[in-house]
Every structure is written in C-alpha cells, then in structure tokens.
Write an enzyme that holds these catalytic residues in place. Sequence first.
Site, mmCIF file in Angstrom:
data_model
loop_
_atom_site.group_PDB
_atom_site.id
_atom_site.type_symbol
_atom_site.label_atom_id
_atom_site.label_comp_id
_atom_site.label_asym_id
_atom_site.label_seq_id
_atom_site.Cartn_x
_atom_site.Cartn_y
_atom_site.Cartn_z
ATOM 1 N N LYS A 99 -4.585 0.287 -4.521
ATOM 2 C CA LYS A 99 -3.913 1.369 -4.906
ATOM 3 C C LYS A 99 -3.673 2.698 -6.186
ATOM 4 O O LYS A 99 -3.550 3.171 -5.834
ATOM 5 C CB LYS A 99 -2.322 -0.039 -5.041
ATOM 6 C CG LYS A 99 -2.404 -0.699 -3.647
ATOM 7 C CD LYS A 99 -0.985 -0.826 -3.367
ATOM 8 C CE LYS A 99 -1.140 -1.239 -2.046
ATOM 9 N NZ LYS A 99 -1.497 -2.956 -1.208
ATOM 10 N N GLU A 121 7.900 3.697 -2.502
ATOM 11 C CA GLU A 121 8.363 2.260 -1.934
ATOM 12 C C GLU A 121 7.654 1.482 -1.928
ATOM 13 O O GLU A 121 6.015 1.889 -2.077
ATOM 14 C CB GLU A 121 8.083 2.681 -0.457
ATOM 15 C CG GLU A 121 6.820 2.035 0.534
ATOM 16 C CD GLU A 121 5.854 3.106 0.078
ATOM 17 O OE1 GLU A 121 6.345 4.151 -0.070
ATOM 18 O OE2 GLU A 121 4.330 2.610 0.684
ATOM 19 N N SER A 388 -10.290 -6.103 -2.445
ATOM 20 C CA SER A 388 -9.317 -4.941 -2.451
ATOM 21 C C SER A 388 -8.810 -5.293 -3.730
ATOM 22 O O SER A 388 -8.211 -4.177 -4.557
ATOM 23 C CB SER A 388 -8.500 -4.329 -1.598
ATOM 24 O OG SER A 388 -7.684 -5.981 -1.102
HETATM 25 C C1 LIG Z 1 -1.651 -3.225 -0.638
HETATM 26 C C2 LIG Z 1 -2.843 -4.312 -0.840
HETATM 27 C C3 LIG Z 1 -3.289 -4.145 0.690
HETATM 28 C C4 LIG Z 1 -3.509 -3.870 1.925
HETATM 29 O O1 LIG Z 1 -3.228 -2.004 2.270
HETATM 30 P P1 LIG Z 1 -4.471 -1.600 2.875
HETATM 31 O O2 LIG Z 1 -3.547 0.005 3.057
HETATM 32 O O3 LIG Z 1 -4.416 -1.768 4.367
HETATM 33 O O4 LIG Z 1 -4.825 -1.672 1.910
HETATM 34 C C5 LIG Z 1 -4.740 -5.266 0.608
HETATM 35 N N1 LIG Z 1 -5.387 -5.473 -0.361
HETATM 36 C C6 LIG Z 1 -4.528 -5.688 -1.493
HETATM 37 C C7 LIG Z 1 -4.802 -6.003 -3.168
HETATM 38 C C8 LIG Z 1 -3.221 -5.016 -1.345
HETATM 39 O O5 LIG Z 1 -2.235 -4.392 -2.781
#
Ligand SMILES: *Cc1c(COP(=O)(O)O)cnc(C)c1O
Length: 407
Positions: A99, A121, A388
Amino acid sequence: MSQVQSIPFRCTLPDAAGHFGPYGGTYVPETLMTPLLELTEAYRAAWDDPTFRDELSRQLKSYAGRPTELCFSERLTRHLGGARIYLKREDLLHTGAHKINNALGQALLAKRMGKTRVIAETGAGQHGIATASVCAKLGLECVIYMGAVDMARQALNVYRMRLSGAEVRGVEAGQKTLKEAINEAIRDWVTNVRTTHYVLGSALGPHPYPMMVRNFHKVIGEETRRQIMEAEKRLPDEMVACVGGGSNAIGFFFDFLDEPDVRLVGVEAGGYGITPGKHAARFEGGKLGVLQGCKTFILQNPDGQIDLTHSVSAGLDYAAIGPEHAFYRDRGRIDYAYATDDEALEAFRLCARLEGIIPALESSHAIAYTVKRAPRMPSDSVLVVNLSGRGDKDVQEASRLMDAVDS
Ligand SMILES: *Cc1c(COP(=O)(O)O)cnc(C)c1O
C-alpha cells in the site's frame, strides 16, 4: 490465446473518460466532477514529468524499501512437488504491505498540487497507516476516516496512525465499517477540495483513481520481470495475487498483460463459502452495478442493496472489485479463483512453517490457491506469488481462530 495475443492491453486503457470497456467511469455528484478533472490533469502532468518520477523513485527506494526481493521458496516447492515457486516480497516494504507505493505516489502528487491536507479511508488500518506515515514524512496534515466497528477491532492500528500525527475520525453510520468510511471521506473531500487531496486506497472509485493507483503499483510487476529473467532466464508460467479492490494484483500483472504465455490468476475471498453475505468473491455471484464512483462487479441483492460481505482478511472484505479486473475477466486475460477462510489460514500456517515468513491473511489467499495449483504443474514450470503484505497484524486473530480449531 490468439484473441488475447491480438489485443495490446498495456497503456491503452482506460480511455479518456476512465472506461475499461463497459466498466469504470465517473459516477459522482456534480460537485466532484471539476476536482476529478483537475486531479486527472495534475496526475498526467506529474507522471510525464521526469522530476516527479525521479522524486517518487528516490522515496520508494530510501523510504519504502524498493526494490523488494523475489525469493525462491525452496521448501514450499519441495513440499508441494510441482512448479518452482517464487515469492515477490512486498511484505518487506515499510509499513508492511504494497500500500505504501500508492500512498507515497499520491502524497507526492498532493504536494505538487499545492494541497496541504490529505484525507483517506481505511478498513483494517493498513492504508491508513501507510497514508499517515507518508504524511508525517512529507509534512502534510492527515485525517483518516474509519468505521467505529473497525476502530474497536483495530485499536492498535488506530494508535499507530495517531502516533504518526494523523487525526482518526470514527464513522458511526450504517455497518460502521469501510463502505461508510469511504462515504465520509468523499463528503469531506467535496467540502474541502481546495486544500485537500483524497488518497483512495485501492484500484477503485471514479476515474482517475483506478488508473492512477494501478500506475503507482505497476513497479511491482516491472521489478518481477527483471528479477525472474535473472533467476530463471525466462518469464513465469503463472502469476498469482489476492484481489480485494485489486491494487496489488493489477500492479503485479500489468507488465505481463501482453505476454500471452504467462497465465495471470487473481484470488478473491471465499469466506465461509459462496453463500450471500458469507464471502467477498465478487466474480462468484456479483452483478454489474455502481458503487462509490465506478461501474463494476458488486455483491448486491436483487433490489440493488449492497450485500454484507465476510472474509477472515479485512483487506479483501469489500463488495466491489476494481473495474479493470472486470474488463480482463471478460476478455479471458486474467482468471479468477477464490480461497475460503479455512484454506487461507492453512496456507498462512504452511508459509510460516516452511519459509519462516508470516504472510498477511490477504496474501495467504494467493498462497492457498498456489497450494492447490502448484502440484498440478510440471516441475520445470515457474509460478510467482505476490506476497502483498506481512502477517504481523494478523497473528492475534489467526491464533484465536486456530486455537478454536486445534482444541
Ligand atoms: C489492503 C491489502 C490487500 C487488498 O487490497 P488490494 O487493493 O486488492 O491489493 C491485499 N493485501 C494486503 C497485505 C493488504 O494490506
């Protein structure tokens, strides 16, 4: 495949009005049309300006920690007995997830536009923490909207945001979660747009957000291409990412859209299973609709009321999917699957035990898919998973859920 091959996807979408085929667009109150047009123009000028891009690259390196590693998962590969598995380590970034790529890009853009105040948000708090951190770093005033229920569930994250100098405003409307927090942020933006930039947290919302957020994240896929070419001397056979709003997935996939031999798979949250109200897999039972500024697949009842959603991972727990994903799904360029809560928790445990990496519960959905898929692929094939984010934020919840199962 031939159909896919004939269409160059990259750089052609969205069109000038923000459409990805029938999806996307700008479904907002009249008062937001001018601010969104100004934002679109400011973004385009910044993106084409080498000074802005150099500054962004510099901050991504020195503050966020890019490039992130692409790491071969030797024990997971051996355990599953199929494709060679690599993990793209977005979990190693500052504040713990992908993010920050978007938060940093948008905060730098806000400064360039002469804005002094940033709002955002947040659901679980990850986007709020990323935004609060970059605002502290860049000296911007920061207000985070968060549902009251989420604030109670994520008290530690609220404290982290406040430590970084952000004001966290609780939202008491409706379900008191993410959807209501977005509504409040939009309301604030309408009122304060002269001084304020709204940092939207995923590849969602009205144009230009889906395009802009994607472009701030496409560095993930660009690095992955370089790294896998170095490690394997070829492109991967398959790439897998979890899909909430869709930002980590589209950032990871984007550079590969015109590589027809690379299969791309997005994994949604199957929750307790595909029954209305019990999951967040928009492509399993969702329908075309408009939510919070864009047209896309949405979980809704026959009257168009937004369904409740459920996922063990807060980051995947949202009723709409980014419009660009809906487009590539129609074209057959990206395939979508889902993993249930239980499968994600099992993958969470497996990754920790075999690799010494605790993945975010969101990312665990992509690993859960991999656990099923990799054994069915030949041993000379290559699969890359986008990790992610890291799972430190999830260990308490995971231990609670697993203790309930184990005892
Ligand atoms: C917020 C988040 C997501 C989901 O958001 P996307 O916009 O679909 O990437 C996925 N993995 C993590 C670790 C997150 O913090």
